[in-house]
Design a protein around this motif. Sequence first.
Motif, PDB file in Angstrom:
ATOM      1  N   GLN A   5      58.839  38.194  44.329  1.00 43.86           N
ATOM      2  CA  GLN A   5      57.434  38.351  44.527  1.00 43.86           C
ATOM      3  C   GLN A   5      56.612  39.222  43.534  1.00 43.86           C
ATOM      4  O   GLN A   5      55.562  38.829  43.162  1.00 43.86           O
ATOM      5  N   GLU A   6      57.328  40.045  42.873  1.00 37.39           N
ATOM      6  CA  GLU A   6      56.465  40.838  42.001  1.00 37.39           C
ATOM      7  C   GLU A   6      56.361  40.113  40.824  1.00 37.39           C
ATOM      8  O   GLU A   6      55.115  40.429  39.967  1.00 37.39           O
ATOM      9  N   ALA A   7      57.177  39.444  40.259  1.00 40.62           N
ATOM     10  CA  ALA A   7      57.041  38.396  39.125  1.00 40.62           C
ATOM     11  C   ALA A   7      55.764  37.689  39.351  1.00 40.62           C
ATOM     12  O   ALA A   7      55.111  37.325  38.517  1.00 40.62           O
ATOM     13  N   LEU A   8      55.741  36.860  40.633  1.00 38.96           N
ATOM     14  CA  LEU A   8      54.684  36.094  41.129  1.00 38.96           C
ATOM     15  C   LEU A   8      53.456  36.692  40.973  1.00 38.96           C
ATOM     16  O   LEU A   8      52.357  36.288  40.241  1.00 38.96           O
ATOM     17  N   GLN A   9      53.384  37.939  41.425  1.00 42.48           N
ATOM     18  CA  GLN A   9      52.123  38.855  41.301  1.00 42.48           C
ATOM     19  C   GLN A   9      51.708  39.189  39.916  1.00 42.48           C
ATOM     20  O   GLN A   9      50.401  39.108  39.612  1.00 42.48           O
ATOM     21  N   GLU A  10      52.613  39.389  39.216  1.00 41.98           N
ATOM     22  CA  GLU A  10      52.150  39.954  37.830  1.00 41.98           C
ATOM     23  C   GLU A  10      51.879  38.751  37.055  1.00 41.98           C
ATOM     24  O   GLU A  10      50.624  38.913  36.275  1.00 41.98           O
ATOM     25  N   LYS A  11      52.393  37.398  37.205  1.00 41.80           N
ATOM     26  CA  LYS A  11      51.993  36.330  36.590  1.00 41.80           C
ATOM     27  C   LYS A  11      50.389  35.933  37.034  1.00 41.80           C
ATOM     28  O   LYS A  11      49.825  35.636  36.236  1.00 41.80           O
TER      29      LYS A  11
ATOM     30  N   GLN B 268      48.043  38.108  38.026  1.00 46.46           N
ATOM     31  CA  GLN B 268      47.195  39.284  37.476  1.00 46.46           C
ATOM     32  C   GLN B 268      47.073  38.771  36.011  1.00 46.46           C
ATOM     33  O   GLN B 268      45.910  38.710  35.623  1.00 46.46           O
ATOM     34  N   THR B 269      48.041  38.339  35.261  1.00 48.52           N
ATOM     35  CA  THR B 269      47.718  38.134  33.962  1.00 48.52           C
ATOM     36  C   THR B 269      46.878  36.835  33.640  1.00 48.52           C
ATOM     37  O   THR B 269      45.899  36.743  32.742  1.00 48.52           O
ATOM     38  N   ARG B 270      47.084  36.016  34.679  1.00 50.65           N
ATOM     39  CA  ARG B 270      46.270  34.753  34.575  1.00 50.65           C
ATOM     40  C   ARG B 270      44.818  35.130  34.874  1.00 50.65           C
ATOM     41  O   ARG B 270      43.894  34.544  34.280  1.00 50.65           O
ATOM     42  N   LYS B 271      44.812  35.967  35.871  1.00 46.69           N
ATOM     43  CA  LYS B 271      43.201  36.151  36.183  1.00 46.69           C
ATOM     44  C   LYS B 271      42.548  36.918  35.153  1.00 46.69           C
ATOM     45  O   LYS B 271      41.524  36.846  34.849  1.00 46.69           O
TER      46      LYS B 271
END
Length: 161
Positions: free
Chosen positions: A63-69, A71-74
């Motif tokens: 879940q943390e990895a998905l959220q981080e990805k 955020q960077t895309r945003k």
Amino acid sequence: MIKNEKIKASEVHVTGLNGEDLGIMSTKEALTLAKQLKVDLICTSLMSSPPPCRLIGSGQAKQEALQEKQQTRKREQAPKIKELRLTPQIEDHDLETKRQQAQRILQAGDAVLLVVKISGKEGAKAKELLEDLLKELSPYGRKQTGIQLSGKQAAVQVNPV
């Protein structure tokens, strides 16, 4: 993100489940501790020696990895410019609606291009209208350039704060 047995370092600096510092220990000890607690050992950075690792519940790591990805895309996306068109003879209620629209767009992180369509000698009135709108929107955004009067329109771009 490297986890569990894929960590090749001989020693790691371990952080516990609640963020407490467990210190430097061998990778085997850290993996044993992770298995006892039924969690994963995640290496957060390979740039330092010994590499910092965290104990994280297995579902939480994904879940943390998905959220981080996300955020960077945003962050990588440039802010969109959305145009709002007005006229110098706009009614008070309509002007308030446009101001609220601009406020929502700015709070969402996008830029607003305020355009007032003019004809004849309405340039001064259009400029005054835009200046009033800029004052009201100042907590949410700043103008990129001054108000530009050109032929049949007056325009100003407001970027989010």
